[in-house]
Design a protein around this motif. Structure first.
Motif, PDB file in Angstrom:
ATOM      1  N   SER A  29      64.661  72.082  88.337  1.00 42.10           N
ATOM      2  CA  SER A  29      65.871  71.818  87.552  1.00 42.10           C
ATOM      3  C   SER A  29      65.959  72.721  86.324  1.00 42.10           C
ATOM      4  O   SER A  29      67.050  73.063  85.870  1.00 42.10           O
ATOM      5  N   GLY A  30      64.809  73.079  85.775  1.00 40.78           N
ATOM      6  CA  GLY A  30      64.772  73.858  84.543  1.00 40.78           C
ATOM      7  C   GLY A  30      64.569  73.029  83.298  1.00 40.78           C
ATOM      8  O   GLY A  30      64.485  73.579  82.195  1.00 40.78           O
ATOM      9  N   PHE A  31      64.459  71.708  83.419  1.00 36.92           N
ATOM     10  CA  PHE A  31      64.263  70.856  82.247  1.00 36.92           C
ATOM     11  C   PHE A  31      62.809  70.896  81.777  1.00 36.92           C
ATOM     12  O   PHE A  31      61.872  70.905  82.588  1.00 36.92           O
ATOM     13  N   GLY A  32      62.640  70.881  80.456  1.00 35.81           N
ATOM     14  CA  GLY A  32      61.331  70.747  79.853  1.00 35.81           C
ATOM     15  C   GLY A  32      61.331  69.582  78.883  1.00 35.81           C
ATOM     16  O   GLY A  32      62.368  69.263  78.273  1.00 35.81           O
ATOM     17  N   LEU A  33      60.178  68.934  78.735  1.00 38.56           N
ATOM     18  CA  LEU A  33      60.024  67.821  77.798  1.00 38.56           C
ATOM     19  C   LEU A  33      58.853  68.103  76.869  1.00 38.56           C
ATOM     20  O   LEU A  33      57.785  68.531  77.311  1.00 38.56           O
ATOM     21  N   VAL A  34      59.058  67.866  75.584  1.00 34.06           N
ATOM     22  CA  VAL A  34      57.985  67.950  74.594  1.00 34.06           C
ATOM     23  C   VAL A  34      58.048  66.699  73.735  1.00 34.06           C
ATOM     24  O   VAL A  34      59.053  65.984  73.711  1.00 34.06           O
ATOM     25  N   ARG A  35      56.941  66.430  73.011  1.00 32.36           N
ATOM     26  CA  ARG A  35      56.935  65.275  72.116  1.00 32.36           C
ATOM     27  C   ARG A  35      56.412  65.695  70.747  1.00 32.36           C
ATOM     28  O   ARG A  35      55.342  66.312  70.647  1.00 32.36           O
ATOM     29  N   ALA A  36      57.176  65.386  69.720  1.00 31.61           N
ATOM     30  CA  ALA A  36      56.737  65.652  68.354  1.00 31.61           C
ATOM     31  C   ALA A  36      55.591  64.712  68.006  1.00 31.61           C
ATOM     32  O   ALA A  36      55.603  63.532  68.379  1.00 31.61           O
ATOM     33  N   THR A  37      54.579  65.212  67.298  1.00 31.27           N
ATOM     34  CA  THR A  37      53.436  64.372  66.940  1.00 31.27           C
ATOM     35  C   THR A  37      53.837  63.260  65.987  1.00 31.27           C
ATOM     36  O   THR A  37      53.211  62.194  65.958  1.00 31.27           O
ATOM     37  N   VAL A  38      54.872  63.514  65.182  1.00 29.72           N
ATOM     38  CA  VAL A  38      55.507  62.484  64.355  1.00 29.72           C
ATOM     39  C   VAL A  38      56.985  62.481  64.714  1.00 29.72           C
ATOM     40  O   VAL A  38      57.634  63.525  64.655  1.00 29.72           O
ATOM     41  N   ALA A  39      57.500  61.345  65.079  1.00 31.46           N
ATOM     42  CA  ALA A  39      58.895  61.280  65.505  1.00 31.46           C
ATOM     43  C   ALA A  39      59.840  61.630  64.361  1.00 31.46           C
ATOM     44  O   ALA A  39      59.742  61.032  63.278  1.00 31.46           O
ATOM     45  N   PRO A  40      60.736  62.594  64.546  1.00 29.26           N
ATOM     46  CA  PRO A  40      61.735  62.881  63.507  1.00 29.26           C
ATOM     47  C   PRO A  40      62.565  61.635  63.224  1.00 29.26           C
ATOM     48  O   PRO A  40      62.887  60.875  64.141  1.00 29.26           O
ATOM     49  N   PRO A  41      62.932  61.403  61.953  1.00 28.42           N
ATOM     50  CA  PRO A  41      63.684  60.188  61.592  1.00 28.42           C
ATOM     51  C   PRO A  41      65.164  60.301  61.939  1.00 28.42           C
ATOM     52  O   PRO A  41      66.033  60.314  61.060  1.00 28.42           O
ATOM     53  N   VAL A  42      65.453  60.401  63.226  1.00 34.35           N
ATOM     54  CA  VAL A  42      66.833  60.532  63.685  1.00 34.35           C
ATOM     55  C   VAL A  42      67.077  59.530  64.799  1.00 34.35           C
ATOM     56  O   VAL A  42      66.147  59.082  65.476  1.00 34.35           O
ATOM     57  N   LYS A  43      68.327  59.193  64.987  1.00 35.17           N
ATOM     58  CA  LYS A  43      68.720  58.314  66.084  1.00 35.17           C
ATOM     59  C   LYS A  43      68.710  59.111  67.385  1.00 35.17           C
ATOM     60  O   LYS A  43      69.342  60.173  67.476  1.00 35.17           O
ATOM     61  N   PRO A  44      67.985  58.664  68.414  1.00 36.41           N
ATOM     62  CA  PRO A  44      67.961  59.397  69.687  1.00 36.41           C
ATOM     63  C   PRO A  44      69.357  59.490  70.299  1.00 36.41           C
ATOM     64  O   PRO A  44      70.200  58.612  70.115  1.00 36.41           O
ATOM     65  N   MET A  45      69.579  60.566  71.039  1.00 30.33           N
ATOM     66  CA  MET A  45      70.849  60.742  71.724  1.00 30.33           C
ATOM     67  C   MET A  45      70.746  60.142  73.133  1.00 30.33           C
ATOM     68  O   MET A  45      69.875  60.542  73.906  1.00 30.33           O
ATOM     69  N   PRO A  46      71.585  59.199  73.486  1.00 27.28           N
ATOM     70  CA  PRO A  46      71.511  58.587  74.828  1.00 27.28           C
ATOM     71  C   PRO A  46      72.057  59.520  75.897  1.00 27.28           C
ATOM     72  O   PRO A  46      72.908  60.373  75.632  1.00 27.28           O
ATOM     73  N   PHE A  47      71.554  59.349  77.117  1.00 21.73           N
ATOM     74  CA  PHE A  47      72.084  60.094  78.246  1.00 21.73           C
ATOM     75  C   PHE A  47      73.487  59.597  78.581  1.00 21.73           C
ATOM     76  O   PHE A  47      73.756  58.393  78.569  1.00 21.73           O
ATOM     77  N   GLY A  48      74.358  60.529  78.906  1.00 17.11           N
ATOM     78  CA  GLY A  48      75.672  60.179  79.414  1.00 17.11           C
ATOM     79  C   GLY A  48      75.732  60.418  80.911  1.00 17.11           C
ATOM     80  O   GLY A  48      74.705  60.577  81.577  1.00 17.11           O
ATOM     81  N   ASP A  49      76.938  60.443  81.446  1.00 16.25           N
ATOM     82  CA  ASP A  49      77.146  60.668  82.879  1.00 16.25           C
ATOM     83  C   ASP A  49      77.799  62.037  83.050  1.00 16.25           C
ATOM     84  O   ASP A  49      79.008  62.186  82.905  1.00 16.25           O
ATOM     85  N   SER A  50      76.997  63.049  83.388  1.00 17.43           N
ATOM     86  CA  SER A  50      77.525  64.404  83.490  1.00 17.43           C
ATOM     87  C   SER A  50      78.463  64.577  84.677  1.00 17.43           C
ATOM     88  O   SER A  50      79.236  65.539  84.710  1.00 17.43           O
ATOM     89  N   ASP A  51      78.434  63.669  85.643  1.00 15.40           N
ATOM     90  CA  ASP A  51      79.360  63.760  86.774  1.00 15.40           C
ATOM     91  C   ASP A  51      80.808  63.554  86.342  1.00 15.40           C
ATOM     92  O   ASP A  51      81.739  63.916  87.074  1.00 15.40           O
ATOM     93  N   GLN A  52      81.009  62.970  85.181  1.00 16.05           N
ATOM     94  CA  GLN A  52      82.365  62.738  84.703  1.00 16.05           C
ATOM     95  C   GLN A  52      83.007  63.998  84.129  1.00 16.05           C
ATOM     96  O   GLN A  52      84.208  64.022  83.874  1.00 16.05           O
TER      97      GLN A  52
END
Length: 330
Positions: free
Chosen positions: A104-127
């Motif tokens: 697919s080409g997707f990569g995932l990483v994890r910050a050692t300390v979570a940035p103080p931001v609200k996560p972005m939820p997945f939407g429906d790209s088929d729309q």
């Protein structure tokens, strides 16, 4: 495949939106912008991907959970030795590789300390359909956000043995595309930036620059396994280590990965590809489908080639792309 910005420039030095248009973003989009972060990687000079992608790569990622998990485009993190995240306030966080899905080409990483931001939820790209409106965002808030339209939903065949069904093409072009967020009007994540393309309107249309985004729905069915295991448990596809381009109706070897299967078999840049296991090749996508249908990585395939007006056949033992690259120190 390099779609990154300068590290300092990723803080918003590029005015991506039309002057005087700063207050016109939907409130849901504004609320989601802090989840887009900058991403910087360093890769040891001895790693194989440096030849094509460089030893420093910069782009973006999107925070998608409360524990610092970030989705980005995989080529930014291929063989990375260090990964650094920078939020919109300029705060930097070390990060580690979680997983990379070559298909697919997707990569995932994890910050050692979570940035103080609200996560972005997945939407429906088929729309997202032709002419649908969306927003593209990099790190830097509203001034690094661009309103776009969908110029097409179609198959994309990349010269690096990559094929994506139903890719999202957007216009106008966003200059800092690598790992950028394609956001719906409701602030959800619909895609991750992969490429700048010159024919965003499609084959046969006038040249018009735009971007290609990998749909987030492509990540959903593999997401949990990628987080837990770092890669998928399905047998890896056979890989040749070729850059393949189409020229005057023919398939041409545009480049070769040093030490890869094609290199070991003696293929050369400029060779013409005619058939695989006796089946004539129509185009790049057809080549990949026939290759991947031959069996799992390690399956030998016979290629009919042409070089200096002479045709010949060569048998290549395919490989596993992920084993070609090295991760971690050393």
């Amino acid at each position: 495949m390099n779609g990154s910005s300068r590290w300092l420039g990723a803080q918003g030095s590029v005015e991506a939106r039309t002057p005087g248009n700063e207050s016109n973003l939907p409130s849901d989009v504004v609320d989601g912008l802090p989840a887009v972060v900058g991403l910087h990687t360093t890769i040891p000079e001895t790693r194989r991907s440096v030849q094509h992608l460089g030893s420093e790569r910069e782009g973006h990622g999107v925070v998608i959970d409360d524990e610092g998990l970030i989705v980005t485009i995989g080529y930014l993190i291929t063989e990375a030795d260090t990964i650094t995240i920078k939020d919109g306030d300029g705060q930097e966080y070390p990060a580690t590789l979680v997983g990379y899905d070559y298909e697919s080409g997707f990569g995932l990483v994890r910050a050692t300390v979570a940035p103080p931001v609200k996560p972005m939820p997945f939407g429906d790209s088929d729309q997202l359909l032709l002419r649908s409106e969306a927003y593209v965002a990099g790190v830097g808030g509203e001034k690094a956000t661009l309103k776009v339209k969908v110029a097409g939903r179609r198959e994309f065949a990349g010269y690096w043995e990559y094929l994506l069904d139903n890719a999202i093409f957007t216009v106008p072009a966003y200059p800092l595309w690598g790992g950028s967020a394609l956001m719906g009007l409701d602030g959800t994540l619909l895609g991750i930036g992969s490429l700048l393309v010159q024919e965003a309107l499609g084959p046969g249309s006038p040249a018009f620059p735009g971007n290609m985004y990998v749909p987030i729905n492509r990540l959903k069915p593999i997401f949990r396994e990628l987080v837990e295991k770092g890669r998928l448990s399905t047998p890896p596809r056979p890989w040749l280590g070729l850059y393949t381009i189409e020229h005057m109706g023919q398939l041409v070897v545009g480049g070769i990965f040093d030490g890869g299967p094609a290199d070991r078999a003696g293929l050369k840049r400029g060779d013409f590809l005619q058939a695989l296991d006796g089946e004539v090749l129509d185009d790049v996508a057809d080549f990949y489908r026939k290759l991947w249908a031959s069996g799992p990585a390690g399956t030998p395939v016979t290629l009919r080639m042409e070089r200096d007006n002479d045709s010949f056949e060569v048998t290549v033992r395919t490989g596993d792309r992920s084993s070609y690259h090295k991760y971690g120190s050393g």
